[in-house]
Design a protein around this motif. Structure first.
Motif, PDB file in Angstrom:
ATOM      1  N   GLU A  99      28.756   4.924 -48.110  1.00  0.00           N
ATOM      2  CA  GLU A  99      29.032   3.838 -49.061  1.00  0.00           C
ATOM      3  C   GLU A  99      29.827   2.765 -48.335  1.00  0.00           C
ATOM      4  O   GLU A  99      30.584   3.040 -47.396  1.00  0.00           O
ATOM      5  CB  GLU A  99      29.794   4.367 -50.285  1.00  0.00           C
ATOM      6  CG  GLU A  99      31.088   5.067 -49.975  1.00  0.00           C
ATOM      7  CD  GLU A  99      31.723   5.708 -51.205  1.00  0.00           C
ATOM      8  OE1 GLU A  99      32.934   6.002 -51.118  1.00  0.00           O
ATOM      9  OE2 GLU A  99      31.030   5.909 -52.225  1.00  0.00           O
ATOM     10  N   ASP A 107      29.729  -2.996 -54.342  1.00  0.00           N
ATOM     11  CA  ASP A 107      29.728  -1.678 -53.707  1.00  0.00           C
ATOM     12  C   ASP A 107      28.291  -1.223 -53.500  1.00  0.00           C
ATOM     13  O   ASP A 107      27.450  -1.316 -54.412  1.00  0.00           O
ATOM     14  CB  ASP A 107      30.484  -0.659 -54.574  1.00  0.00           C
ATOM     15  CG  ASP A 107      31.965  -0.961 -54.642  1.00  0.00           C
ATOM     16  OD1 ASP A 107      32.493  -1.504 -53.650  1.00  0.00           O
ATOM     17  OD2 ASP A 107      32.593  -0.659 -55.675  1.00  0.00           O
ATOM     18  N   HIS A 109      25.654   1.899 -51.563  1.00  0.00           N
ATOM     19  CA  HIS A 109      25.569   3.226 -50.949  1.00  0.00           C
ATOM     20  C   HIS A 109      24.114   3.515 -50.626  1.00  0.00           C
ATOM     21  O   HIS A 109      23.197   2.934 -51.210  1.00  0.00           O
ATOM     22  CB  HIS A 109      26.163   4.310 -51.869  1.00  0.00           C
ATOM     23  CG  HIS A 109      25.367   4.510 -53.122  1.00  0.00           C
ATOM     24  ND1 HIS A 109      25.523   3.701 -54.219  1.00  0.00           N
ATOM     25  CD2 HIS A 109      24.399   5.408 -53.428  1.00  0.00           C
ATOM     26  CE1 HIS A 109      24.684   4.089 -55.172  1.00  0.00           C
ATOM     27  NE2 HIS A 109      23.992   5.120 -54.718  1.00  0.00           N
TER      28      HIS A 109
END
Length: 201
Positions: A99, A107, A109
């Motif tokens: 991530e 964010d 990942h």
């Protein structure tokens, strides 16, 4: 360079044929093209490639970002490509679930290749992303771009040289075939009476 071999036919010679003179002209033109046109084309192609590649360098360095990612889970050292028909060589890097924070602050990942021999959860590594945080390749650097441009120029010059030499060889081959055809016709005319008394031979 075999094009030089045709230049001897420039000399004054009572046995010189029209095809000899034509072959000499072809050799001279080929020599001039190889000495002048090939380097010019190579320089132009190299300069064009350099401009294009340096633009790509600036664009990639502006749009690709090095971010720090965190290992979530080690997925082993198996290569990403699992097709049995492909090579069995393993990736030098480890495949991990990671991530990271994208340049736009979001964010992200996903799967990534980490330059870690034995990654563990929480380990950090660096990877390149686009502005949206998608993993991408390292941006092209200026010296590498210049090297590619030089190789492109050399390749273009060699291509021109090969084409000129190929056309020269084809032209000479056709001239030689025409010369042999004329010899055959002359022998056909003289052949039946060759060596007979009173034929003037």
């Amino acid at each position: 360079m075999r094009a030089l071999s045709g230049l001897w036919r420039w000399r004054r010679n009572p046995l010189r044929r029209t095809t000899d003179l034509a072959e000499a002209w072809v050799a001279l033109v080929a020599l001039v093209l190889i000495a002048v046109a090939a380097p010019v084309v190579g320089c132009l192609a190299g300069a064009a490639a350099q401009d294009s590649l340096q633009r790509a360098v600036r664009e990639q360095q502006h749009t690709r970002h090095l971010v720090t990612a965190t290992v979530v889970r080690d997925l082993g050292e198996a290569p990403l490509e699992t097709d049995p028909d492909t090579t069995t060589a393993r990736e030098a890097r480890s495949r991990v679930l990671a991530e990271w924070t994208a340049p736009d602050g979001s964010d992200r990942h996903g799967l990534a290749l980490a330059e870690l021999k034995s990654p563990h959860a929480g380990d950090h590594f660096r990877l390149w992303t686009d502005p949206q945080g998608r993993i991408t390749t390292r941006p092209l650097d200026s010296p590498t771009a210049t090297t590619h441009a030089v190789l492109a120029g050399i390749g273009a010059a060699l291509t021109v040289m090969g084409l000129v030499e190929g056309v020269r060889r084809l032209t000479v081959w056709r001239l030689v075939r025409r010369r042999y055809a004329r010899w055959d016709q002359a022998w056909d005319r003289a052949g039946p009476d060759w060596g007979k008394a009173g034929t003037g031979s």
